[in-house]
Scaffold this active site. Structure first.
Site, PDB file in Angstrom:
ATOM      1  N   ASP A  17       0.761  -1.260  -0.206  1.00 44.04           N
ATOM      2  CA  ASP A  17       0.155  -0.038  -0.279  1.00 44.04           C
ATOM      3  C   ASP A  17       0.905   1.299   0.218  1.00 44.04           C
ATOM      4  O   ASP A  17       2.423   0.938   0.619  1.00 44.04           O
ATOM      5  CB  ASP A  17      -1.090   0.025   0.918  1.00 44.04           C
ATOM      6  CG  ASP A  17      -2.271   1.072   1.265  1.00 44.04           C
ATOM      7  OD1 ASP A  17      -2.499   1.667   0.652  1.00 44.04           O
ATOM      8  OD2 ASP A  17      -1.837   1.541   2.658  1.00 44.04           O
ATOM      9  N   ASP A  19      -0.127   5.241   0.958  1.00 44.63           N
ATOM     10  CA  ASP A  19      -0.763   5.881   2.259  1.00 44.63           C
ATOM     11  C   ASP A  19      -0.699   5.156   3.398  1.00 44.63           C
ATOM     12  O   ASP A  19      -1.723   4.721   3.883  1.00 44.63           O
ATOM     13  CB  ASP A  19      -1.573   6.758   2.128  1.00 44.63           C
ATOM     14  CG  ASP A  19      -1.861   7.817   0.765  1.00 44.63           C
ATOM     15  OD1 ASP A  19      -1.093   8.556   0.904  1.00 44.63           O
ATOM     16  OD2 ASP A  19      -2.410   7.396  -0.428  1.00 44.63           O
ATOM     17  N   ASP A 195      -2.185  -0.618   5.636  1.00 45.51           N
ATOM     18  CA  ASP A 195      -2.942  -0.128   6.816  1.00 45.51           C
ATOM     19  C   ASP A 195      -3.698   0.526   7.114  1.00 45.51           C
ATOM     20  O   ASP A 195      -4.497  -0.113   8.180  1.00 45.51           O
ATOM     21  CB  ASP A 195      -1.728   0.891   8.019  1.00 45.51           C
ATOM     22  CG  ASP A 195      -2.698   2.513   6.538  1.00 45.51           C
ATOM     23  OD1 ASP A 195      -2.983   3.680   6.967  1.00 45.51           O
ATOM     24  OD2 ASP A 195      -2.576   2.427   5.248  1.00 45.51           O
TER      25      ASP A 195
END
Length: 241
Positions: A17, A19, A195
């Protein structure tokens, strides 16, 4: 959860991922930056993996290219609605922006009434940001629910200080599964690092497939392993590279 094993460049395919994983979350989505040394390590890992590294994000691939320049990489953008299997390949789009024209129009009123809400238009996805106005969480969720009422062809997701809508039939897990069918990912063991709530689709797919699922941060997750934050991600990637 325990720390993840190091990446094996001979057998793993890595999906990461952006961000909150490669870069810290910031109030202005356009203000993120990755340290040059971290970018160099990412390129080194990509080379060691024979190119079997992809960035999987809710952002457009064009934005990822800008933030990670001059690196070229495989990517799934807008939760898989955009896809580029090879670093030098073309970006494929599974839907056009016109599918969201009605939603754009309906969000106009709430945005005028609540100027602290920010709309990010990705073309094939719309995102209401309320990171700088957390008291407007319920307002953002209600505005998106009303704007998409009756639209069974659209999927609304609540993420980290955002509410996002995009066409149904795609998520990060399905995007990862599709990319695993092609070289240089095919035949390798998937590793996913993310996240956000939207990463759970990919984390579940990877865990079910016997891969390495890594949650970043302290939120609940289906992942088998955990890293504390962005800095820990980069230490792990550096050790693997």
């Amino acid at each position: 959860m325990s720390l993840p094993p190091l990446i094996d460049p001979h057998r793993h395919a890595v999906f990461v991922d952006f961000d909150g994983t490669l870069v810290e979350l910031v109030d202005d989505p356009q203000a993120v930056a990755i340290a040059p040394a971290a970018l160099e390590r990412l390129e080194a890992l990509q080379a060691a993996l024979g190119g079997a590294l992809a960035v999987v994000s809710g952002r457009r691939i064009a934005d990822l290219d800008r933030f990670l320049a001059p690196m070229r990489f495989a990517a799934a953008g807008v939760h898989g609605l955009e896809r580029r299997v090879r670093p030098d390949g073309a970006t494929e789009r599974l839907a056009g922006p016109e599918v969201l024209d009605d939603v754009r129009e309906k969000l106009g009123g709430p945005l005028r009434d609540n100027p602290r809400l920010k709309l990010e238009d990705k073309g094939t996805a719309l995102v209401l940001h309320y990171r700088t106005a957390p008291d407007l969480k319920a307002v953002a969720e209600r505005a998106m629910a009303e704007a998409t009422a009756g639209r069974h062809d659209l999927n609304v997701m609540n993420g980290d200080n955002i509410v996002e809508v995009h066409p149904t039939g795609m998520d990060k897990g399905k995007a990862l599964a599709a990319m695993m069918r092609d070289a240089p990912f095919a035949g390798r063991v998937p590793v996913y690092v993310g996240d956000d709530t939207t990463d759970e689709f990919a984390l579940k797919h990877v865990r079910d497939a016997g891969g390495v699922s890594v949650k970043v941060g302290d939120k609940r997750s289906v992942a088998e392993f955990r890293l504390a934050g962005v800095a820990a991600v980069h230490r792990w990637l550096a050790a693997s590279a």
